[in-house]
Design an enzyme around this catalytic site. Structure first.
Site, PDB file in Angstrom:
ATOM      1  CG  HIS A  13       0.886   5.359   4.220  1.00 54.41           C
ATOM      2  ND1 HIS A  13       0.041   5.175   5.283  1.00 54.41           N
ATOM      3  CD2 HIS A  13       1.710   4.274   4.226  1.00 54.41           C
ATOM      4  CE1 HIS A  13       0.342   4.043   5.909  1.00 54.41           C
ATOM      5  NE2 HIS A  13       1.355   3.477   5.283  1.00 54.41           N
ATOM      6  CG  HIS A  20      -0.260  -0.203   2.510  1.00 54.76           C
ATOM      7  ND1 HIS A  20       0.100  -1.449   2.957  1.00 54.76           N
ATOM      8  CD2 HIS A  20       0.151   0.665   3.456  1.00 54.76           C
ATOM      9  CE1 HIS A  20       0.689  -1.338   4.139  1.00 54.76           C
ATOM     10  NE2 HIS A  20       0.745  -0.059   4.461  1.00 54.76           N
TER      11      HIS A  20
END
Ligand code: AMP
Length: 145
Positions: free
Chosen positions: A108, A106
């Site tokens: 941010h 992922h």
């Protein structure tokens, strides 16, 4: 959890991708999903994940990298329009020693506001669900504008 190991199908983002866990969705397409971080470091903290399983950036298939960062740029641009931050941090962590706590890749997107300190990474308070949904809607609207 170092850089090596098996992808765990029960990780929280895999559950979100399968619809087994809720999220405040910002954007999705065939290759990526963006949603509000539930323990935000700042107002409007968004996570972007690839749909294909990978534990960290080093495992993301080269064919998925462009789409992942295309979504990161698109969502960051919408965050800027919707929330008017003074800066935006884009970051990601690979392996527990680097600070990674969820082992599905992922990125941010963390808005910064002048004079406002960041909450700790993966250490902040759980955000109010309605507030996250409102922020997600604001960002979604900016994506569509
Ligand atoms: P990292 O520590 O880089 O692996 O980032 C994981 C991020 O996922 C942290 O910023 C957490 O606040 C966030 N997080 C953990 N659980 C959830 C959840 N159920 N929904 C949304 N974000 C989450």
């Amino acid at each position: 959890m170092s850089l090596d190991g098996q992808y765990d199908e029960q990780n929280i983002f895999a559950k979100i991708l399968r619809g087994e866990m809720p999220c405040a969705k910002v954007y999705e397409d065939g290759g990526t999903l963006a949603f509000m971080d539930a323990f935000p470091q700042s107002r409007g903290h968004v996570l972007v994940i690839p749909r294909n399983p990978s534990r960290n950036l080093l495992e993301v298939a080269p064919k998925d990298i462009g789409r992942l960062f295309g979504t990161v740029q698109r969502v960051a641009t919408a965050v800027r329009s919707a929330l008017k931050p003074d800066g935006i941090v884009v970051t990601q962590f690979n392996g527990a020693p680097a600070g990674q706590t969820v082992f599905h890749s992922h990125v941010h997107i963390i808005p910064r506001y002048d004079g406002e300190a960041l909450a700790g990474h993966a250490a902040g308070e759980m955000a109010d669900t309605d507030e996250l949904k409102t922020l997600a809607e604001q960002i979604r609207n900016a994506l569509e504008a």
